[in-house]
Design an enzyme around this catalytic site. Sequence first.
Site, PDB file in Angstrom:
ATOM      1  N   THR A 129       0.784  -0.993   0.315  1.00  0.00           N
ATOM      2  CA  THR A 129      -0.395  -0.105  -0.011  1.00  0.00           C
ATOM      3  C   THR A 129       0.923   1.433  -0.095  1.00  0.00           C
ATOM      4  OG1 THR A 129      -1.530   1.487   0.947  1.00  0.00           O
ATOM      5  CG2 THR A 129       0.248  -0.630   2.256  1.00  0.00           C
ATOM      6  N   ASP A 130       0.354   2.409  -0.393  1.00  0.00           N
ATOM      7  CA  ASP A 130       1.054   3.510  -0.168  1.00  0.00           C
ATOM      8  C   ASP A 130       1.276   4.211   1.165  1.00  0.00           C
ATOM      9  OD1 ASP A 130      -1.845   4.413  -0.189  1.00  0.00           O
ATOM     10  OD2 ASP A 130      -1.891   5.997  -1.477  1.00  0.00           O
ATOM     11  N   GLU A 131       0.552   3.503   1.166  1.00  0.00           N
ATOM     12  CA  GLU A 131       0.506   3.873   3.558  1.00  0.00           C
ATOM     13  C   GLU A 131       1.755   3.667   3.796  1.00  0.00           C
ATOM     14  OE1 GLU A 131      -2.784   3.397   5.723  1.00  0.00           O
ATOM     15  OE2 GLU A 131      -4.281   3.101   4.289  1.00  0.00           O
ATOM     16  N   LYS A 164       2.119  -3.674   7.157  1.00  0.00           N
ATOM     17  CA  LYS A 164       2.758  -3.528   5.764  1.00  0.00           C
ATOM     18  C   LYS A 164       3.142  -2.919   5.598  1.00  0.00           C
ATOM     19  CE  LYS A 164      -0.112  -4.443   3.180  1.00  0.00           C
ATOM     20  NZ  LYS A 164      -0.556  -5.890   2.922  1.00  0.00           N
TER      21      LYS A 164
HETATM   22  N1  LIG Z   1      -8.629  -1.219  -0.058  1.00  0.00           N
HETATM   23  C1  LIG Z   1      -7.197  -0.524  -0.190  1.00  0.00           C
HETATM   24  O1  LIG Z   1      -7.756   0.647  -1.162  1.00  0.00           O
HETATM   25  C2  LIG Z   1      -6.002  -1.524  -0.232  1.00  0.00           C
HETATM   26  C3  LIG Z   1      -5.242  -0.031  -0.987  1.00  0.00           C
HETATM   27  C4  LIG Z   1      -3.278  -0.649  -0.853  1.00  0.00           C
HETATM   28  C5  LIG Z   1      -3.037  -1.551  -0.884  1.00  0.00           C
HETATM   29  N2  LIG Z   1      -3.772  -2.499  -0.175  1.00  0.00           N
HETATM   30  C6  LIG Z   1      -3.870  -4.252   0.529  1.00  0.00           C
HETATM   31  O2  LIG Z   1      -4.479  -5.061  -1.167  1.00  0.00           O
HETATM   32  C7  LIG Z   1      -4.545  -6.171  -0.046  1.00  0.00           C
HETATM   33  C8  LIG Z   1      -6.420  -6.585   0.147  1.00  0.00           C
HETATM   34  O3  LIG Z   1      -7.225  -5.685   0.208  1.00  0.00           O
HETATM   35  P1  LIG Z   1      -8.553  -5.110   0.572  1.00  0.00           P
HETATM   36  O4  LIG Z   1      -8.799  -4.261   0.733  1.00  0.00           O
HETATM   37  O5  LIG Z   1      -9.129  -6.606  -0.233  1.00  0.00           O
HETATM   38  O6  LIG Z   1      -8.866  -6.171   1.558  1.00  0.00           O
HETATM   39  P2  LIG Z   1      -9.950  -6.574   2.390  1.00  0.00           P
HETATM   40  O7  LIG Z   1      -9.755  -6.770   3.651  1.00  0.00           O
HETATM   41  O8  LIG Z   1     -10.819  -6.767   1.675  1.00  0.00           O
HETATM   42  O9  LIG Z   1      -9.746  -8.325   2.169  1.00  0.00           O
HETATM   43  C9  LIG Z   1      -8.891  -8.830   2.800  1.00  0.00           C
HETATM   44  C10 LIG Z   1      -9.322 -10.548   2.786  1.00  0.00           C
HETATM   45  O10 LIG Z   1      -7.721 -10.671   3.427  1.00  0.00           O
HETATM   46  C11 LIG Z   1      -8.588 -12.405   4.205  1.00  0.00           C
HETATM   47  N3  LIG Z   1      -8.072 -13.130   5.040  1.00  0.00           N
HETATM   48  C12 LIG Z   1      -7.369 -12.152   6.314  1.00  0.00           C
HETATM   49  N4  LIG Z   1      -6.366 -12.612   6.651  1.00  0.00           N
HETATM   50  C13 LIG Z   1      -6.201 -13.112   6.327  1.00  0.00           C
HETATM   51  C14 LIG Z   1      -4.970 -15.256   6.432  1.00  0.00           C
HETATM   52  N5  LIG Z   1      -4.625 -14.681   7.908  1.00  0.00           N
HETATM   53  N6  LIG Z   1      -5.486 -15.790   5.966  1.00  0.00           N
HETATM   54  C15 LIG Z   1      -5.659 -15.938   4.678  1.00  0.00           C
HETATM   55  N7  LIG Z   1      -6.701 -15.126   4.546  1.00  0.00           N
HETATM   56  C16 LIG Z   1      -7.174 -14.219   5.251  1.00  0.00           C
HETATM   57  C17 LIG Z   1     -10.010 -12.228   4.407  1.00  0.00           C
HETATM   58  O11 LIG Z   1     -10.596 -13.068   4.738  1.00  0.00           O
HETATM   59  C18 LIG Z   1     -10.330 -11.455   3.825  1.00  0.00           C
HETATM   60  O12 LIG Z   1     -10.894 -11.891   2.314  1.00  0.00           O
HETATM   61  C19 LIG Z   1      -4.240  -5.825   1.511  1.00  0.00           C
HETATM   62  O13 LIG Z   1      -2.501  -6.151   0.939  1.00  0.00           O
HETATM   63  C20 LIG Z   1      -4.157  -4.470   1.805  1.00  0.00           C
HETATM   64  O14 LIG Z   1      -3.084  -4.278   2.560  1.00  0.00           O
HETATM   65  C21 LIG Z   1      -5.296  -2.335   0.149  1.00  0.00           C
END
Ligand SMILES: NC(=O)c1ccc[n+]([C@@H]2O[C@H](COP(=O)([O-])OP(=O)(O)OC[C@H]3O[C@@H](n4cnc5c(N)ncnc54)[C@H](O)[C@@H]3O)[C@@H](O)[C@H]2O)c1
Length: 310
Positions: free
Chosen positions: A122-124, A150
């Site tokens: 993430t950008d964070e 992260k």
């Molecule tokens: N949403 C954003 O804007 C954003 C931006 C940049 C990066 N990200 C990164 O992208 C990724 C996905 O983000 P998202 O928004 O889809 O998150 P989300 O919370 O919607 O999905 C996370 C998924 O991971 C699963 N999960 C959690 N712990 C687990 C474990 N121990 N084993 C297996 N599965 C597990 C959850 O059940 C869920 O389905 C993350 O790594 C996040 O840091 C998200």
Amino acid sequence: MDVLVTGGAGFIGSNFVRYLLDTGDDSVVTLDALTYAGSRDNLAGYLDHPNHRFVEGDIRDRELVDDLVADADVIVNFAAESHVDRSIGGAEPFVSTNVQGTQTLLDAALDADIDRFLQISTDEVYGEIHEGKFTEDDPLAPRNPYSATKAGADLLVQSYRETHDLPTLITRTCNNFGPRQHPEKLIPKFIQRAANGETLPVYGDGSNVREWIYVEDNCAALDVVLREGDIGEVYNIGSGVELSNLETTEKIIEAAGGSEDQIEFVEDRAGHDQRYAIDATKTKALGWEPEWSFEDGLEACVDYYLGDDE
Ligand SMILES: NC(=O)c1ccc[n+]([C@@H]2O[C@H](COP(=O)([O-])OP(=O)(O)OC[C@H]3O[C@@H](n4cnc5c(N)ncnc54)[C@H](O)[C@@H]3O)[C@@H](O)[C@H]2O)c1
């Protein structure tokens, strides 16, 4: 290509699994623990796809991960605890899944001799920036427990590259929006609350700036990095669309219905980063460009979250 997608029942992961199955002939295995944030429903219509297998399980379960990684050419790790506010309330599950879970996957990848390991970051991790944009060479300076975990995972991934020669890649994406996002997140939450005539709680004075990318554009970028990115590199994925939280809220009111009287300024989030902005030149050099405007993406979200779409 045999792709293991972890966290593929969450928001971005499920959109990415759908993207892979819609656009290519890869075999995809989705591994997801189905925490509160994940749901089989996010993969509705794709659970029985001939090129797809869904496995309910945890990325920290080394035995299960070993079994799945043995059949994979590449791993794409989306699995994470992802909500900043929850991490402020309690960081333990964030450290456990985001850091330790990533380490379990890295160790399994080492033993299985995979072709590529793509870590979704993430950008964070760069922290806040008041002017200009972060490039991939900027130091990591996370300011909340979520982004710290992260960043920890990114550093572990890079250490496995340096010390074990593991073929890793990292993407750092700005805020995503689109279908199948958990309703605890700003855009789905505010669309539903705006339409229902409820209050829209905006942190502080609403001046915090976020860069927003439509999830389909992010999936296309991730796919390009997975296939074309140079091993060992980090790629920023950004849209260039910057909006203050107040501007985002006003646009949601315009698109979903509701009135500005619903806006309620509430006590600011602890350690609230003022602005995020990333330079995506390096990813664009791989031949990717974002295609969705914020307004078109928001319209698609309104249809989805207010039930006019699937
Ligand atoms: N949403 C954003 O804007 C954003 C931006 C940049 C990066 N990200 C990164 O992208 C990724 C996905 O983000 P998202 O928004 O889809 O998150 P989300 O919370 O919607 O999905 C996370 C998924 O991971 C699963 N999960 C959690 N712990 C687990 C474990 N121990 N084993 C297996 N599965 C597990 C959850 O059940 C869920 O389905 C993350 O790594 C996040 O840091 C998200």
